[in-house]
Design a protein around this motif. Structure first.
Motif, PDB file in Angstrom:
ATOM      1  N   ASN A 152      56.121 -11.557 -14.433  1.00  0.00           N
ATOM      2  CA  ASN A 152      56.218 -10.338 -15.243  1.00  0.00           C
ATOM      3  C   ASN A 152      57.477  -9.517 -14.949  1.00  0.00           C
ATOM      4  O   ASN A 152      57.435  -8.279 -14.908  1.00  0.00           O
ATOM      5  CB  ASN A 152      54.974  -9.454 -15.054  1.00  0.00           C
ATOM      6  N   ALA A 153      58.601 -10.229 -14.724  1.00  0.00           N
ATOM      7  CA  ALA A 153      59.874  -9.526 -14.593  1.00  0.00           C
ATOM      8  C   ALA A 153      60.159  -8.763 -15.886  1.00  0.00           C
ATOM      9  O   ALA A 153      59.911  -9.262 -16.984  1.00  0.00           O
ATOM     10  CB  ALA A 153      60.993 -10.517 -14.296  1.00  0.00           C
ATOM     11  N   LYS A 154      60.682  -7.562 -15.765  1.00  0.00           N
ATOM     12  CA  LYS A 154      60.935  -6.732 -16.946  1.00  0.00           C
ATOM     13  C   LYS A 154      62.148  -7.217 -17.725  1.00  0.00           C
ATOM     14  O   LYS A 154      62.196  -7.101 -18.953  1.00  0.00           O
ATOM     15  CB  LYS A 154      61.150  -5.274 -16.518  1.00  0.00           C
TER      16      LYS A 154
ATOM     17  N   ASP B 190      61.485  -1.009 -15.322  1.00  0.00           N
ATOM     18  CA  ASP B 190      61.618  -0.816 -16.764  1.00  0.00           C
ATOM     19  C   ASP B 190      62.768   0.150 -17.038  1.00  0.00           C
ATOM     20  O   ASP B 190      63.434   0.643 -16.107  1.00  0.00           O
ATOM     21  CB  ASP B 190      60.308  -0.331 -17.388  1.00  0.00           C
ATOM     22  N   LYS B 191      63.036   0.429 -18.294  1.00  0.00           N
ATOM     23  CA  LYS B 191      64.185   1.240 -18.670  1.00  0.00           C
ATOM     24  C   LYS B 191      64.139   2.619 -18.019  1.00  0.00           C
ATOM     25  O   LYS B 191      65.154   3.117 -17.502  1.00  0.00           O
ATOM     26  CB  LYS B 191      64.245   1.373 -20.201  1.00  0.00           C
ATOM     27  N   GLU B 192      62.978   3.222 -18.002  1.00  0.00           N
ATOM     28  CA  GLU B 192      62.840   4.556 -17.418  1.00  0.00           C
ATOM     29  C   GLU B 192      63.044   4.523 -15.912  1.00  0.00           C
ATOM     30  O   GLU B 192      63.745   5.376 -15.341  1.00  0.00           O
ATOM     31  CB  GLU B 192      61.468   5.128 -17.755  1.00  0.00           C
ATOM     32  N   ALA B 193      62.439   3.527 -15.259  1.00  0.00           N
ATOM     33  CA  ALA B 193      62.573   3.417 -13.802  1.00  0.00           C
ATOM     34  C   ALA B 193      64.014   3.108 -13.405  1.00  0.00           C
ATOM     35  O   ALA B 193      64.509   3.615 -12.382  1.00  0.00           O
ATOM     36  CB  ALA B 193      61.628   2.346 -13.268  1.00  0.00           C
ATOM     37  N   MET B 194      64.710   2.282 -14.206  1.00  0.00           N
ATOM     38  CA  MET B 194      66.110   1.982 -13.914  1.00  0.00           C
ATOM     39  C   MET B 194      66.966   3.230 -14.058  1.00  0.00           C
ATOM     40  O   MET B 194      67.904   3.459 -13.274  1.00  0.00           O
ATOM     41  CB  MET B 194      66.623   0.876 -14.835  1.00  0.00           C
ATOM     42  N   ALA B 195      66.668   4.072 -15.048  1.00  0.00           N
ATOM     43  CA  ALA B 195      67.408   5.326 -15.221  1.00  0.00           C
ATOM     44  C   ALA B 195      67.192   6.247 -14.018  1.00  0.00           C
ATOM     45  O   ALA B 195      68.135   6.904 -13.542  1.00  0.00           O
ATOM     46  CB  ALA B 195      66.977   6.016 -16.510  1.00  0.00           C
ATOM     47  N   GLU B 196      65.981   6.288 -13.512  1.00  0.00           N
ATOM     48  CA  GLU B 196      65.697   7.102 -12.331  1.00  0.00           C
ATOM     49  C   GLU B 196      66.448   6.556 -11.115  1.00  0.00           C
ATOM     50  O   GLU B 196      66.995   7.330 -10.301  1.00  0.00           O
ATOM     51  CB  GLU B 196      64.192   7.128 -12.061  1.00  0.00           C
ATOM     52  N   TRP B 197      66.471   5.231 -11.002  1.00  0.00           N
ATOM     53  CA  TRP B 197      67.206   4.592  -9.899  1.00  0.00           C
ATOM     54  C   TRP B 197      68.683   4.966  -9.987  1.00  0.00           C
ATOM     55  O   TRP B 197      69.306   5.331  -8.992  1.00  0.00           O
ATOM     56  CB  TRP B 197      67.028   3.076  -9.988  1.00  0.00           C
ATOM     57  N   ARG B 198      69.241   4.867 -11.186  1.00  0.00           N
ATOM     58  CA  ARG B 198      70.650   5.189 -11.411  1.00  0.00           C
ATOM     59  C   ARG B 198      70.954   6.631 -11.029  1.00  0.00           C
ATOM     60  O   ARG B 198      71.917   6.915 -10.314  1.00  0.00           O
ATOM     61  CB  ARG B 198      70.997   4.953 -12.882  1.00  0.00           C
TER      62      ARG B 198
END
Length: 319
Positions: free
Chosen positions: A280-282, A305-313
């Motif tokens: 289940n890789a995003k 996911d897109k939201e989590a990646m934005a938070e990471w960034r």
């Protein structure tokens, strides 16, 4: 979602940021590492080169490249250990930098932390990544002797001493387990997994390589780029190693932005993609790297996911 990205800037050859796109400047390389001079010769076309079948020549060339292009003060490897070609290893990092940039509004992160699975005695990925991008590294390996040599390289080179930590993997069945700690956060993991499933398979591949380089078939061969058994083969081969990596990566999906690995065989790319789908890789990306007539492949994946990646960034990167 699976995506395939083109090689570099779409032109044949090494990545457009590579320091190795032109012919080797042997005068500059010999100035950096005088021992290289004894291995330089002219081929049938009058072009300077080295005998890539000769392990000593390959080692001397690697040392010269690392000293000339990447500011290394000391570099060595024990006899028989893997001496991978610098240009190809650098290309992996350049493509990985592009991958991170795509998650960072087009900007390559300056403060990335990278986990090098199988750093080896040679430390080439951290050397290149520290010099070109200023990234920080953790390097893991199962071989205590390789890590001792790596420690000598780290201690002799200030840029590594301030930006590379070494950890030993004590269980050959594990890739990330036992290495990634509870408080770790990695922007990227990289790996050059063992290609073969047995010593006999690795030996047969070495014979084919020597035959291609020399036009001769030999009963006993010495690998021009070296390699201890754990660097060249493991039980189950590359396919099993990659599957293990994929399954273990699930547990660390919240601690790593992007996982990645070189994959030598096309069939193993397909197998890894199937494994990652089950995990289940995003997002999964296949990077094709063109090096002359050779195409190498990197598969990268994330569980953010897109939201989590934005938070990471926003938390870790510079955009």
């Amino acid at each position: 979602m699976t995506i395939t990205l083109p090689a570099g800037d779409g032109k044949p050859g090494l990545h457009f940021r590579s320091l190795h796109r032109e012919r080797y400047d042997f005068a500059a390389l010999i100035a950096a590492n005088p021992e290289l001079a004894e291995y330089v010769r002219h081929n049938e076309h009058g072009i300077e080169t080295v005998d890539f079948h000769n392990p000593a020549a390959v080692k001397a060339l690697n040392r010269a490249l690392l000293m000339h292009h990447y500011g290394v003060l000391f570099w060595d490897i024990p006899p028989g250990y893997l001496c991978p070609p610098v240009p190809g290893r650098a290309d992996y990092l350049h493509h990985a930098a592009d991958l991170l940039a795509k998650s960072n509004k087009g900007t390559i992160p300056k403060r990335a932390t990278v986990l090098d699975i199988g750093v080896g005695a040679n430390c080439i990925y951290p050397i290149v990544g520290r010099h070109v991008y200023g990234w920080r590294f953790v390097g893991s390996d199962i071989d205590a002797d390789a890590l001792r040599m790596a420690r000598l390289i780290v201690d002799a080179n200030p840029q590594l001493k301030s930006g590379l930590k070494l950890r030993q993997q004590t269980d050959a069945a594990n890739v990330f387990d036992g290495i990634i700690k509870r408080d770790d956060r990695f922007d990227l993991t990289i790996c050059n997994p063992p290609f073969h499933g047995s010593a006999a398979e690795a030996d047969a591949a070495a014979r084919r390589k020597v035959a291609n380089l020399t036009g001769q078939r030999m009963a006993n061969v010495e690998l021009n780029f070296g390699g201890r058994h754990h660097e060249l083969w493991c039980e189950g081969g590359e396919e099993y190693f990659l599957a293990t990596m994929a399954r273990q990566s699930v547990r660390y999906g919240h601690q790593v932005a992007w996982f990645s690995s070189l994959v030598s065989k096309v069939d193993n790319v397909r197998g890894l993609l199937r494994e990652l789908e089950m995990c289940n890789a995003k997002r999964v990306i296949t990077l094709d790297m063109a090096q002359g007539n050779k195409i190498s492949r990197v598969v990268a994946w994330t569980f953010l996911d897109k939201e989590a990646m934005a938070e990471w960034r926003d938390e870790r990167w510079d955009a």
